[in-house]
Design an enzyme around this catalytic site. Sequence first.
Site, PDB file in Angstrom:
ATOM      1  N   ASP A  46      -1.634  -1.377  -5.066  1.00  0.00           N
ATOM      2  CA  ASP A  46      -1.201  -0.191  -3.419  1.00  0.00           C
ATOM      3  C   ASP A  46      -1.626   1.303  -3.497  1.00  0.00           C
ATOM      4  OD1 ASP A  46      -0.206  -0.478  -1.211  1.00  0.00           O
ATOM      5  OD2 ASP A  46       1.621   0.313  -1.830  1.00  0.00           O
ATOM      6  N   ASN A  94      -0.751  -9.574   5.070  1.00  0.00           N
ATOM      7  CA  ASN A  94      -1.237  -8.526   5.735  1.00  0.00           C
ATOM      8  C   ASN A  94      -2.254  -8.688   7.108  1.00  0.00           C
ATOM      9  OD1 ASN A  94      -2.160  -8.338   2.487  1.00  0.00           O
ATOM     10  ND2 ASN A  94      -0.561  -6.972   4.044  1.00  0.00           N
TER      11      ASN A  94
HETATM   12  C1  FPP Z   1      -3.177  -1.932  -0.679  1.00  0.00           C
HETATM   13  O1  FPP Z   1      -3.240  -0.752  -0.136  1.00  0.00           O
HETATM   14  C2  FPP Z   1      -4.296  -2.810  -1.463  1.00  0.00           C
HETATM   15  C3  FPP Z   1      -5.158  -4.008   0.263  1.00  0.00           C
HETATM   16  C4  FPP Z   1      -4.156  -4.700   0.786  1.00  0.00           C
HETATM   17  C5  FPP Z   1      -5.936  -4.465  -0.419  1.00  0.00           C
HETATM   18  C6  FPP Z   1      -6.627  -4.863  -2.055  1.00  0.00           C
HETATM   19  C7  FPP Z   1      -7.966  -4.531  -2.258  1.00  0.00           C
HETATM   20  C8  FPP Z   1      -8.637  -4.108  -2.612  1.00  0.00           C
HETATM   21  C9  FPP Z   1      -7.991  -3.688  -3.727  1.00  0.00           C
HETATM   22  C10 FPP Z   1      -9.751  -4.109  -3.123  1.00  0.00           C
HETATM   23  C11 FPP Z   1     -10.562  -4.968  -4.490  1.00  0.00           C
HETATM   24  C12 FPP Z   1     -10.003  -6.280  -4.241  1.00  0.00           C
HETATM   25  C13 FPP Z   1     -10.899  -7.086  -4.431  1.00  0.00           C
HETATM   26  C14 FPP Z   1     -10.801  -8.614  -4.528  1.00  0.00           C
HETATM   27  C15 FPP Z   1     -12.951  -7.471  -4.492  1.00  0.00           C
HETATM   28  P1  FPP Z   1      -3.050  -0.763   1.066  1.00  0.00           P
HETATM   29  O2  FPP Z   1      -4.119  -0.240   2.304  1.00  0.00           O
HETATM   30  O3  FPP Z   1      -2.303  -1.216   1.379  1.00  0.00           O
HETATM   31  O4  FPP Z   1      -2.900   1.050   0.501  1.00  0.00           O
HETATM   32  P2  FPP Z   1      -1.539   2.233   1.704  1.00  0.00           P
HETATM   33  O5  FPP Z   1      -0.288   0.776   1.197  1.00  0.00           O
HETATM   34  O6  FPP Z   1      -1.908   3.061   1.509  1.00  0.00           O
HETATM   35  O7  FPP Z   1      -1.964   1.649   3.405  1.00  0.00           O
END
Ligand code: FPP
EC number: 2.5.1.-
Length: 272
Positions: A46, A94
Site C-alpha cells: 500500500d 480496485n
Molecule cells: C496500493 O497503493 C497499490 C496498488 C493498488 C497496486 C499495487 C501494484 C504494485 C505495487 C505494482 C507492482 C505489482 C506488480 C504485480 C507488477 P495505492 O494506490 O492504494 O496507494 P494509496 O493508498 O497511497 O492511494
Amino acid sequence: MIKKILGKIGRAVVTTDDFTIPAHDSPLFAEINWKKLPRHVAIIMDGNGRWAQGQGAMRTVGHTAGVKTLKNILKTAIGLKLDALTVYAFSTENWKRPHTEVEFLMNLFSEYLKKELQEMHEDNVRIHFIGRIEGLPASLQKQMREAEELMQDNTGVKFNVAVNYGGQDELVRSVQSIVRRVQAGELAAEQIDETVIESALDTQGNLPVDLVIRTSGDQRLSNFLLWQAAYAEFWFTDTNWPDFTPECFVEAMVDYAGRDRRFGGLTKPEEK
Ligand code: FPP
C-alpha cells in the site's frame, strides 16, 4: 484507446536496478534467526499513490516505483528461502478507481511479466496468479497462464500474485465449486471440512500465511486472504511501498521471530 491514455499519464515502463539475491551470510541477514522465519509471507503493498503525490507526481508514478520494490523483496524472499510470498496487486474493489489508473495498472502488470519473466524463471521462482483471473483483459490472462506454465516445475519460492482478488470472492467461488462436487455425488455434505475448503481455494498447495505485512500506515486486512490468514501475525509500517527496502523486510522477519505463536493453545507447537 490505451495508447491515448498512456500518452496522457505516462507509459508503464518497468525499469529496475540490479539487486541480486542476498546470500545466506549477507550482512543484510545478520540479525536473522533462521530457525524462526515465517514460511509464508503475505504483503499488502500500500501507499504507491501517497508516495507519488508526496513528490508532486501522478499516482501512476508510484505504481511504477512499486514494481522495483516488488522485485527487490522477491529477491530477498528467495535469499531467505521462504516457502511462499503472496502479494496483493489488485483487489476486486480496485475497479472503483479512475479508468485511467486501472488501465495503467493492467498495462504495468503486462510489462512486468514481459520484462521479469525470464529472470524469475532463472531464479527458480514458481509464479501463480490468484483471484478472478477471467475478469482481466484477455491478453493479460494469456500472459499469466504462459508465465505459470513456464515456471510450473520450479521448486523455489512460490510467488502468488493476487490480481482481481478478494478474499470473500475467493470463498464464494470455493463454496460454489464444493457444492458442484456435492451435487455431482462426489462428496457428501458431512465430508466438508477445513481440508476440503483449503483445497478449493486459489492458494491450494500453499502453507497457511504466517505473517501479513502492510505498508503505508493503515492497519486492516482489506479482504486479503481471509481464510489463509486465520492465525497469521501482522506487521504494519508507515513506510510507503516504493520506500519499503529489503532492510524493512528483514526488520519484519526479526520482529516475527520474537513472537510467541500459540495457535489458541498454551504452548508453542514445537514444545508440545
Ligand atoms: C496500493 O497503493 C497499490 C496498488 C493498488 C497496486 C499495487 C501494484 C504494485 C505495487 C505494482 C507492482 C505489482 C506488480 C504485480 C507488477 P495505492 O494506490 O492504494 O496507494 P494509496 O493508498 O497511497 O492511494
